[in-house]
Motif scaffolding. Sequence first.
Motif, PDB file in Angstrom:
ATOM      1  N   UNK A 169      -7.857  -7.117 -16.241  1.00 50.34           N
ATOM      2  CA  UNK A 169      -8.417  -6.065 -15.396  1.00 50.34           C
ATOM      3  C   UNK A 169      -9.510  -5.296 -16.136  1.00 50.34           C
ATOM      4  N   UNK A 170      -9.389  -5.176 -17.447  1.00 49.83           N
ATOM      5  CA  UNK A 170     -10.470  -4.580 -18.239  1.00 49.83           C
ATOM      6  C   UNK A 170     -11.738  -5.442 -18.149  1.00 49.83           C
ATOM      7  N   UNK A 171     -11.561  -6.764 -18.155  1.00 45.43           N
ATOM      8  CA  UNK A 171     -12.716  -7.655 -17.982  1.00 45.43           C
ATOM      9  C   UNK A 171     -13.344  -7.439 -16.603  1.00 45.43           C
ATOM     10  N   UNK A 172     -12.498  -7.321 -15.573  1.00 45.82           N
ATOM     11  CA  UNK A 172     -13.013  -7.106 -14.222  1.00 45.82           C
ATOM     12  C   UNK A 172     -13.802  -5.794 -14.131  1.00 45.82           C
TER      13      UNK A 172
ATOM     14  N   UNK B  63     -17.288 -14.204 -21.898  1.00 43.13           N
ATOM     15  CA  UNK B  63     -18.727 -14.076 -22.138  1.00 43.13           C
ATOM     16  C   UNK B  63     -19.525 -14.559 -20.939  1.00 43.13           C
ATOM     17  N   UNK B  64     -19.164 -15.699 -20.374  1.00 47.29           N
ATOM     18  CA  UNK B  64     -19.875 -16.239 -19.208  1.00 47.29           C
ATOM     19  C   UNK B  64     -19.706 -15.328 -18.001  1.00 47.29           C
ATOM     20  N   UNK B  65     -18.489 -14.854 -17.793  1.00 45.48           N
ATOM     21  CA  UNK B  65     -18.220 -13.963 -16.658  1.00 45.48           C
ATOM     22  C   UNK B  65     -19.054 -12.689 -16.735  1.00 45.48           C
ATOM     23  N   UNK B  66     -19.150 -12.102 -17.929  1.00 46.38           N
ATOM     24  CA  UNK B  66     -19.886 -10.845 -18.073  1.00 46.38           C
ATOM     25  C   UNK B  66     -21.392 -11.071 -18.101  1.00 46.38           C
TER      26      UNK B  66
ATOM     27  N   UNK C  45     -19.356  -3.117 -14.473  1.00 48.31           N
ATOM     28  CA  UNK C  45     -20.242  -2.169 -15.153  1.00 48.31           C
ATOM     29  C   UNK C  45     -21.484  -2.813 -15.759  1.00 48.31           C
ATOM     30  N   UNK C  46     -21.579  -4.147 -15.754  1.00 46.93           N
ATOM     31  CA  UNK C  46     -22.657  -4.819 -16.478  1.00 46.93           C
ATOM     32  C   UNK C  46     -24.050  -4.430 -15.992  1.00 46.93           C
ATOM     33  N   UNK C  47     -24.199  -4.155 -14.692  1.00 45.00           N
ATOM     34  CA  UNK C  47     -25.507  -3.785 -14.141  1.00 45.00           C
ATOM     35  C   UNK C  47     -25.729  -2.274 -14.138  1.00 45.00           C
ATOM     36  N   UNK C  48     -24.823  -1.556 -14.800  1.00 43.87           N
ATOM     37  CA  UNK C  48     -24.907  -0.089 -14.923  1.00 43.87           C
ATOM     38  C   UNK C  48     -24.989   0.616 -13.563  1.00 43.87           C
ATOM     39  N   UNK C  49     -24.059   0.283 -12.644  1.00 44.63           N
ATOM     40  CA  UNK C  49     -24.046   0.966 -11.346  1.00 44.63           C
ATOM     41  C   UNK C  49     -23.564   2.398 -11.500  1.00 44.63           C
ATOM     42  N   UNK C  50     -23.835   3.215 -10.512  1.00 44.98           N
ATOM     43  CA  UNK C  50     -23.361   4.597 -10.523  1.00 44.98           C
ATOM     44  C   UNK C  50     -22.090   4.768  -9.699  1.00 44.98           C
TER      45      UNK C  50
ATOM     46  N   UNK D 262     -26.448  -4.087  -5.418  1.00 39.22           N
ATOM     47  CA  UNK D 262     -25.484  -4.433  -6.457  1.00 39.22           C
ATOM     48  C   UNK D 262     -25.763  -3.718  -7.773  1.00 39.22           C
ATOM     49  N   UNK D 263     -26.975  -3.216  -7.956  1.00 40.14           N
ATOM     50  CA  UNK D 263     -27.264  -2.425  -9.151  1.00 40.14           C
ATOM     51  C   UNK D 263     -26.786  -0.976  -8.999  1.00 40.14           C
ATOM     52  N   UNK D 264     -26.557  -0.555  -7.761  1.00 48.51           N
ATOM     53  CA  UNK D 264     -26.079   0.806  -7.511  1.00 48.51           C
ATOM     54  C   UNK D 264     -24.568   0.880  -7.410  1.00 48.51           C
ATOM     55  N   UNK D 265     -23.963  -0.181  -6.869  1.00 49.87           N
ATOM     56  CA  UNK D 265     -22.561  -0.109  -6.478  1.00 49.87           C
ATOM     57  C   UNK D 265     -21.883  -1.451  -6.723  1.00 49.87           C
ATOM     58  N   UNK D 266     -20.696  -1.412  -7.345  1.00 50.57           N
ATOM     59  CA  UNK D 266     -19.932  -2.620  -7.625  1.00 50.57           C
ATOM     60  C   UNK D 266     -18.474  -2.403  -7.238  1.00 50.57           C
ATOM     61  N   UNK D 267     -17.769  -3.514  -7.051  1.00 54.05           N
ATOM     62  CA  UNK D 267     -16.379  -3.443  -6.603  1.00 54.05           C
ATOM     63  C   UNK D 267     -15.457  -4.068  -7.639  1.00 54.05           C
ATOM     64  N   UNK D 268     -14.304  -3.433  -7.853  1.00 59.14           N
ATOM     65  CA  UNK D 268     -13.240  -3.965  -8.702  1.00 59.14           C
ATOM     66  C   UNK D 268     -12.066  -4.310  -7.778  1.00 59.14           C
TER      67      UNK D 268
END
Length: 249
Positions: free
Chosen positions: A143-146, A97-100, A151-156, A76-82
């Motif tokens: 969708x910007x929040x999503x 704030x809680x979500x992020x 991006x919170x875990x800085x995935x690539x 999950x630190x490498x790859x995330x899904x929107x």
Amino acid sequence: MTAISLKNLDISYGHTQITHGVTLDIAAGASFALVGESGSGKSTVLKAIAGLAPQWKGDIAVNGKPRSHGIDRGFSKMCQMVFQDPYGSLHPRKTIDTTLSEPLDIHGIGNQGKRVEETMAAVGLDRRFRFRFPHQLSGGQRQRVAIARALMLEPRILLLDEPTSALDVSVQAEILNLLKRLRREQGLTYLMVTHNLPVVSFLCDRLAVMRGGRIVEVADVAQLKAGTLVDPYSRELLAANKGHALESA
């Protein structure tokens, strides 16, 4: 370097096989699209990579590391899904704030307030939205929040499942411009599912056309723009998409 490698990927739900021998290599930093009609297996491929469709055979590797069947915290630190629907992908009773902050809590990452505000700024969300609830935001803002959450875990790598299809056309353009900018600024790799070929032309470098759970053609976006796709089904898709313009800023 290869960001995502799929080899002979067969994905099933129960006794029903959805994909058949899907094989793809997606380079780091690329923006790659899976296109095809509903039911072709596009989203199922994303779900298997993300660990949300654990019944599969074959090989999945992300940044050279074999993918396990299921949820993997390191992954999950490498790859995330929107996800497609910004109305359904955010918890209605949690503030932005809680979500992020939630991914940071799970991974024991500190300095959360600063990271939340920086990521909100990166996706074009004013800090005044931080303590609001999803119902107080527009579809595009949700969708910007999503995207910010992803991006919170800085995935690539981001897996994008029809990220604009639930939005109005003008808002679609805003989100696509945002995704293009984020890719450029952060060096992200995208694997996107869509049925909208103008979106592919705008955001992607290459595409694979899927039909009945199989890849029938892999092509550069230059071939899409020139109308020189080869497979008969690919050409049908191209003909069906003619006249659908994409507004972009």
